[in-house]
Design a protein around this motif. Structure first.
Motif, PDB file in Angstrom:
ATOM      1  N   ARG A  23      65.639  16.207  59.811  1.00 33.16           N
ATOM      2  CA  ARG A  23      64.993  17.418  59.337  1.00 33.16           C
ATOM      3  C   ARG A  23      65.833  18.060  58.235  1.00 33.16           C
ATOM      4  N   GLN A  76      62.605  23.505  58.201  1.00 31.59           N
ATOM      5  CA  GLN A  76      61.481  23.549  59.117  1.00 31.59           C
ATOM      6  C   GLN A  76      60.325  22.818  58.454  1.00 31.59           C
ATOM      7  N   GLN A  77      59.657  21.923  59.151  1.00 37.10           N
ATOM      8  CA  GLN A  77      58.491  21.208  58.635  1.00 37.10           C
ATOM      9  C   GLN A  77      58.813  20.074  57.681  1.00 37.10           C
ATOM     10  N   HIS A  78      60.060  19.988  57.173  1.00 40.42           N
ATOM     11  CA  HIS A  78      60.347  18.993  56.144  1.00 40.42           C
ATOM     12  C   HIS A  78      61.350  17.985  56.692  1.00 40.42           C
ATOM     13  N   SER A  79      60.938  16.709  56.779  1.00 39.40           N
ATOM     14  CA  SER A  79      61.865  15.699  57.282  1.00 39.40           C
ATOM     15  C   SER A  79      61.866  14.476  56.377  1.00 39.40           C
TER      16      SER A  79
END
Ligand SMILES: Nc1ncnc2c1ncn2[C@@H]1O[C@H](COP(=O)(O)OP(=O)(O)O)[C@@H](O)[C@H]1O
Ligand SMILES: [Mg+2]
Length: 330
Positions: A312, A315-318
């Motif tokens: 990660r 948040q939300q981005h991996s």
């Protein structure tokens, strides 16, 4: 937002003459209620295989789901008996295929084809099913739907047939719609109309959509989040803004390098995935390193030996890439 469809560490193998091809390798993605998730990547990266796995349509043999999980509203699909899966397919999960011409039956009226699907999955009378068929045709923008319902597929244009396919896919009000390159066979103006239609239908019906496409312009306009695939792996996932404005994986950067211009010149032609030098390697010959390493400008020693795990960055981005330093990973 709650997760409707959760794919975790999915591995799909195909037996080929050249050996085992791992067409999906530890694929994870999730689809949330009411969103559009874009899946992008060059041809042969495993986008359709992901869709077919979710639909329970991987031909076995030569293919099989080797491990991992696919769960729809908390219900595991990979271990579900075929009959139960059939009841879910076309009902709670629907798919629009790449070639609409082959998916409609040429010998039946389009209204009958939609009615059949409704009758198969829902406890309604024939009359109600026909009424639903006409409503669906109206919903997808077919003029004079009550008259058109009596047409055969060959009496309609390619764009109208794709509208019928979408109507058919949505007839049972599915929770999830998978659209696999739904506009490939259509000309550019009609493509834009079909994308608009999908967006409007998503807003009207609340159906969550997985949109598989080469068209980064369509992704920019339609998708809430994007997963990028390479050689059977999901290598980056983020919100559409994160993927377009702050792509982290060198492959993603290559794919979207033409997209920033979209906002400078909104009237420009829709950009397509830019060619990245080299080709997707044969899936039977993948070693232990990163599959993108042979084409990557930033390749390092460890890329050749160890496949990066997904981590990660916010948040939300991996992202799965060794370039990301430990401290960048949240
Ligand atoms: N029947 C098959 N046997 C072996 N490999 C296959 C078969 N069908 C597809 N593949 C391979 O699976 C990989 C993923 O294909 P696919 O999911 O169709 O890619 P995409 O939709 O991203 O273009 C490709 O490398 C393709 O060659
Ligand atoms: Mg495909």
């Amino acid at each position: 937002m709650s997760v409707v469809l959760d794919v975790k560490d999915l591995v799909v193998d195909f037996k080929t003459r050249a050996g085992n091809a791992r067409v999906l390798n530890q694929v994870s993605l999730d689809l949330r209620e009411g969103e559009i998730l874009g899946i992008v990547g060059e041809s042969g990266c495993g986008k359709s295989m992901t869709a077919l796995s979710i639909m329970g349509l991987i031909p076995n043999p030569p293919g099989r789901i080797t491990s991992g999980s696919i769960s729809l509203d908390g219900q595991e699909l990979t271990s579900m008996p075929a009959a139960k899966l059939r009841a879910i397919r076309g009902n709670r999960i629907s798919m629009i295929f790449q070639e609409p011409m082959t998916s409609l039956n040429p010998v039946f009226r389009i209204g009958d084809q939609i009615s059949e699907s409704v009758l198969l999955h829902q406890n309604v009378s024939k009359k109600e099913a026909w009424k639903r068929a006409v409503e669906m045709l109206e919903l997808v923008g077919i003029p004079e739907p009550a008259v058109r319902a009596r047409s055969y597929p060959h009496e309609l244009s390619g764009g109208m047939r794709q509208r019928v396919m979408i109507g058919l896919a949505l007839a049972c009000k599915p929770k999830v719609l998978i659209a696999d390159e739904p506009t490939t066979a259509l000309d550019v103006t009609v493509q834009a109309q079909i994308f608009d239609l999908l967006k409007n239908l998503q807003e009207e019906t609340g159906t969550a959509i997985i949109l598989i496409t080469h068209d980064m312009g369509a992704v920019a306009e339609l998708a809430d989040r994007v997963s990028v695939m390479y050689a059977g792996h999901v290598i980056e996932t983020g919100s559409t803004r994160q993927i377009l404005d702050d792509p982290r994986h060198p492959y993603t950067r290559g794919l979207i390098s033409c997209v920033p211009h979209l906002e400078d010149n909104p009237g420009d032609e829709r950009p397509y995935l830019e060619e990245i030098e080299g080709v997707v390697p044969p899936l039977t010959e993948l070693g232990t390193g990163c599959a993108f390493a042979p084409r990557c400008k930033h390749v390092m020693d460890r890329c050749l030996t160890t496949n990066p795990v997904i981590g990660r960055v916010s948040q939300q981005h991996s992202v799965a890439c060794h370039l990301l330093k430990e401290k960048e990973l949240a």
